[in-house]
Scaffold this motif. Structure first.
Motif, PDB file in Angstrom:
ATOM      1  N   CYS A 191      32.457  50.761  30.813  1.00  0.00           N
ATOM      2  CA  CYS A 191      32.494  49.770  29.735  1.00  0.00           C
ATOM      3  C   CYS A 191      33.581  48.730  29.953  1.00  0.00           C
ATOM      4  O   CYS A 191      33.449  47.578  29.556  1.00  0.00           O
ATOM      5  CB  CYS A 191      32.722  50.474  28.391  1.00  0.00           C
ATOM      6  N   ALA A 192      34.715  49.148  30.592  1.00  0.00           N
ATOM      7  CA  ALA A 192      35.813  48.223  30.830  1.00  0.00           C
ATOM      8  C   ALA A 192      35.505  47.366  32.059  1.00  0.00           C
ATOM      9  O   ALA A 192      34.454  47.487  32.685  1.00  0.00           O
ATOM     10  CB  ALA A 192      37.100  49.014  31.017  1.00  0.00           C
ATOM     11  N   GLY A 193      36.463  46.481  32.401  1.00  0.00           N
ATOM     12  CA  GLY A 193      36.287  45.627  33.566  1.00  0.00           C
ATOM     13  C   GLY A 193      36.349  46.421  34.853  1.00  0.00           C
ATOM     14  O   GLY A 193      36.717  47.599  34.862  1.00  0.00           O
ATOM     15  N   PRO A 194      35.969  45.799  35.965  1.00  0.00           N
ATOM     16  CA  PRO A 194      35.943  46.511  37.248  1.00  0.00           C
ATOM     17  C   PRO A 194      37.327  46.981  37.675  1.00  0.00           C
ATOM     18  O   PRO A 194      38.333  46.302  37.436  1.00  0.00           O
ATOM     19  CB  PRO A 194      35.373  45.472  38.221  1.00  0.00           C
ATOM     20  N   VAL A 195      37.374  48.147  38.305  1.00  0.00           N
ATOM     21  CA  VAL A 195      38.627  48.737  38.780  1.00  0.00           C
ATOM     22  C   VAL A 195      38.583  48.841  40.295  1.00  0.00           C
ATOM     23  O   VAL A 195      37.715  49.519  40.855  1.00  0.00           O
ATOM     24  CB  VAL A 195      38.865  50.127  38.166  1.00  0.00           C
ATOM     25  N   MET A 196      39.518  48.153  40.945  1.00  0.00           N
ATOM     26  CA  MET A 196      39.703  48.281  42.387  1.00  0.00           C
ATOM     27  C   MET A 196      40.869  49.243  42.608  1.00  0.00           C
ATOM     28  O   MET A 196      41.905  49.122  41.956  1.00  0.00           O
ATOM     29  CB  MET A 196      40.027  46.927  43.022  1.00  0.00           C
ATOM     30  N   THR A 197      40.696  50.176  43.540  1.00  0.00           N
ATOM     31  CA  THR A 197      41.717  51.207  43.739  1.00  0.00           C
ATOM     32  C   THR A 197      42.089  51.318  45.206  1.00  0.00           C
ATOM     33  O   THR A 197      41.247  51.158  46.087  1.00  0.00           O
ATOM     34  CB  THR A 197      41.205  52.569  43.231  1.00  0.00           C
ATOM     35  N   HIS A 198      43.354  51.584  45.425  1.00  0.00           N
ATOM     36  CA  HIS A 198      43.830  51.936  46.767  1.00  0.00           C
ATOM     37  C   HIS A 198      44.588  53.247  46.659  1.00  0.00           C
ATOM     38  O   HIS A 198      45.416  53.424  45.757  1.00  0.00           O
ATOM     39  CB  HIS A 198      44.754  50.869  47.335  1.00  0.00           C
ATOM     40  N   ILE A 199      44.325  54.168  47.586  1.00  0.00           N
ATOM     41  CA  ILE A 199      45.029  55.442  47.624  1.00  0.00           C
ATOM     42  C   ILE A 199      45.628  55.595  49.014  1.00  0.00           C
ATOM     43  O   ILE A 199      44.897  55.661  50.008  1.00  0.00           O
ATOM     44  CB  ILE A 199      44.089  56.623  47.312  1.00  0.00           C
ATOM     45  N   GLY A 200      46.945  55.625  49.079  1.00  0.00           N
ATOM     46  CA  GLY A 200      47.608  55.744  50.374  1.00  0.00           C
ATOM     47  C   GLY A 200      49.101  55.601  50.218  1.00  0.00           C
ATOM     48  O   GLY A 200      49.597  54.980  49.282  1.00  0.00           O
ATOM     49  N   ALA A 218      40.654  38.054  43.045  1.00  0.00           N
ATOM     50  CA  ALA A 218      39.614  38.668  42.222  1.00  0.00           C
ATOM     51  C   ALA A 218      39.746  38.250  40.763  1.00  0.00           C
ATOM     52  O   ALA A 218      38.735  38.036  40.066  1.00  0.00           O
ATOM     53  CB  ALA A 218      39.683  40.192  42.342  1.00  0.00           C
ATOM     54  N   ARG A 219      40.960  38.091  40.289  1.00  0.00           N
ATOM     55  CA  ARG A 219      41.164  37.693  38.886  1.00  0.00           C
ATOM     56  C   ARG A 219      40.731  36.258  38.623  1.00  0.00           C
ATOM     57  O   ARG A 219      40.434  35.904  37.484  1.00  0.00           O
ATOM     58  CB  ARG A 219      42.630  37.877  38.497  1.00  0.00           C
ATOM     59  N   ARG A 220      40.695  35.431  39.651  1.00  0.00           N
ATOM     60  CA  ARG A 220      40.163  34.072  39.469  1.00  0.00           C
ATOM     61  C   ARG A 220      38.669  34.136  39.140  1.00  0.00           C
ATOM     62  O   ARG A 220      38.144  33.276  38.423  1.00  0.00           O
ATOM     63  CB  ARG A 220      40.363  33.257  40.751  1.00  0.00           C
ATOM     64  N   LEU A 221      38.015  35.154  39.683  1.00  0.00           N
ATOM     65  CA  LEU A 221      36.572  35.305  39.463  1.00  0.00           C
ATOM     66  C   LEU A 221      36.257  36.185  38.265  1.00  0.00           C
ATOM     67  O   LEU A 221      35.288  35.942  37.547  1.00  0.00           O
ATOM     68  CB  LEU A 221      35.937  35.912  40.729  1.00  0.00           C
ATOM     69  N   ARG A 222      37.059  37.229  38.070  1.00  0.00           N
ATOM     70  CA  ARG A 222      36.874  38.168  36.960  1.00  0.00           C
ATOM     71  C   ARG A 222      38.244  38.467  36.355  1.00  0.00           C
ATOM     72  O   ARG A 222      38.970  39.345  36.833  1.00  0.00           O
ATOM     73  CB  ARG A 222      36.234  39.470  37.455  1.00  0.00           C
ATOM     74  N   PRO A 223      38.642  37.760  35.296  1.00  0.00           N
ATOM     75  CA  PRO A 223      39.969  37.976  34.709  1.00  0.00           C
ATOM     76  C   PRO A 223      40.210  39.393  34.208  1.00  0.00           C
ATOM     77  O   PRO A 223      41.362  39.806  34.031  1.00  0.00           O
ATOM     78  CB  PRO A 223      39.998  36.973  33.535  1.00  0.00           C
ATOM     79  N   ASP A 224      39.135  40.158  33.980  1.00  0.00           N
ATOM     80  CA  ASP A 224      39.294  41.520  33.462  1.00  0.00           C
ATOM     81  C   ASP A 224      39.411  42.581  34.558  1.00  0.00           C
ATOM     82  O   ASP A 224      39.463  43.783  34.262  1.00  0.00           O
ATOM     83  CB  ASP A 224      38.148  41.884  32.530  1.00  0.00           C
ATOM     84  N   VAL A 225      39.450  42.158  35.829  1.00  0.00           N
ATOM     85  CA  VAL A 225      39.546  43.128  36.913  1.00  0.00           C
ATOM     86  C   VAL A 225      40.925  43.771  36.918  1.00  0.00           C
ATOM     87  O   VAL A 225      41.926  43.139  36.569  1.00  0.00           O
ATOM     88  CB  VAL A 225      39.256  42.462  38.283  1.00  0.00           C
ATOM     89  N   ARG A 226      40.969  45.062  37.296  1.00  0.00           N
ATOM     90  CA  ARG A 226      42.236  45.793  37.368  1.00  0.00           C
ATOM     91  C   ARG A 226      42.410  46.395  38.752  1.00  0.00           C
ATOM     92  O   ARG A 226      41.434  46.734  39.422  1.00  0.00           O
ATOM     93  CB  ARG A 226      42.275  46.888  36.306  1.00  0.00           C
ATOM     94  N   LEU A 227      43.676  46.555  39.142  1.00  0.00           N
ATOM     95  CA  LEU A 227      44.017  47.163  40.423  1.00  0.00           C
ATOM     96  C   LEU A 227      44.829  48.419  40.171  1.00  0.00           C
ATOM     97  O   LEU A 227      45.824  48.388  39.442  1.00  0.00           O
ATOM     98  CB  LEU A 227      44.823  46.188  41.285  1.00  0.00           C
TER      99      LEU A 227
END
Length: 367
Positions: A191-200, A218-227
């Motif tokens: 339901c929330a904005g897209p989540v990009m994840t890095h594990i390392g 990514a935020r320029r294209l989707r302001p609701d994206v999270r990292l």
């Protein structure tokens, strides 16, 4: 009357027992393999044991330090340690330095001597002295190992295998598919904005600073994206790129975790912008969870992409904007395709079987 089982005594040599792919696999094996069959001793070569040392001891293993420094006394100190322990097997996980470790193990009359190659390089440059050192270590490995196992063809190539030498083989990492697939089914929330994840971990080869440029684009294209960034080692590498990253509400810095499946369950796409890799366990875990992966175009990952669904490769030279656009596209992967990604791992050689008893043939073949 049943004969008493005499456990195989296995020494595993690592840098430290900090949280990472190799250490996580070793800890899982330590917990899964019956102690009445295998007694495991972990020898660390670094400046400290590592944060996971108590967990290895709780799993029944012994942890012993044998620091590489001072280097000139290291071979003799290791020899004395192995003569005291008297293992049946020495398995070394320290790249080409395993050549020296196994040469000492051979001198200490250890029957089974295994080198495990986890990466396609060592990231230490290519100066003449370094090339000579690699050549000597490869010669030691060739002359002393009973098996040389690489997680990919690229990792095995780094060991310099002689033509048609049966001792040099590709043995990939494996993942508990059900653990990650079931976590996604239980807590997935789109339901929330897209989540990009890095594990390392925070190390130069992981190239974590690149993630912040991707996130900005990514935020320029989707302001609701999270990292979300997960892993040990602090955030100095990230703060060097974005000094205010710790206070950015669109960035979550979680540090180390032993609940990777829960992180992946809340992830839409995994990013891996590394300069160097072998067969990263986190990629297999993400795919098992149905999470598509966008990774740097590296030899080992190229091999893996030919065998699984959901792994997409992009050159780092393409830049942060191209990475951001591709990552957002992959974040929108529908559930049906995520199920296909997870099922692909389940049916692959990378799936861990509950009946897997590989250690019986690898560690007890001499009996």
């Amino acid at each position: 009357m049943t004969a008493q089982i005499v456990p195989v005594k296995v020494v595993q040599v690592l840098g430290t027992l900090d949280r990472g792919g190799v250490e996580t696999i070793a800890l899982r094996q330590c917990r899964d393999i019956p102690p009445e069959h295998v007694r495991q001793v972990f020898v660390t070569l670094g400046t400290h044991e590592g944060m996971l040392a108590p967990e290895f001891r709780a799993a029944g293993a012994e942890v012993v330090r044998c620091p590489v420094r001072p280097k000139w006394t290291f071979p003799m100190r290791l020899w004395h340690l192995l003569r005291r322990i008297r293992p049946d097997v020495v398995e070394s996980h320290v790249s080409l330095t395993s050549g020296l470790v196994l040469a000492v193990a051979s001198a200490a009359r250890v029957k089974v001597r295994i080198a495990r190659l986890r990466s396609e390089g060592d990231g230490r440059g290519d100066a003449p002295l370094r090339r000579l050192q690699r050549r000597l270590l490869r010669e030691l490995m060739c002359n002393s190992a009973t098996s040389v196992l690489g997680v990919t063809r690229a990792a095995l190539t780094f060991a310099g295998p002689p033509p048609h030498d049966y001792r040099y083989q590709v043995v990939p990492n494996q993942v508990d598919v059900e653990r990650f697939a079931s976590a996604r089914r239980a807590v997935r929330d789109r339901c929330a904005g897209p989540v990009m994840t890095h594990i390392g971990r925070a190390s130069p080869e992981k190239n974590r600073g690149f993630l912040l440029g991707v996130h900005t684009e990514a935020r320029r294209l989707r302001p609701d994206v999270r990292l979300t960034v997960v892993g040990p080692g602090g955030i100095e590498d990230l703060a060097a790129v974005a000094p205010r990253v710790a206070s950015d509400p669109s960035v979550r810095l979680l540090g180390p975790t032993d609940r990777v499946e829960e992180v992946l369950a809340a992830t839409d796409v995994l990013l891996l912008p590394s300069h160097r890799e072998g067969l990263p366990n986190v990629v297999l875990e993400a795919l098992a969870a149905g999470v598509p992966v966008l990774a740097a175009d590296l030899p080992g990952l190229r091999e893996l992409s030919e065998q699984v669904h959901g792994l997409y490769l992009l050159s780092l030279r393409a830049g942060a904007a191209a990475w951001a656009n591709t990552a957002l596209t992959l974040a929108g992967t529908p559930e049906s395709e995520r199920d296909r990604i997870s099922e692909g791992i389940r049916r692959s050689p990378f799936a861990l079987s509950a009946d897997d008893r590989w250690w019986r043939t690898v560690w007890t073949a001499h009996r």
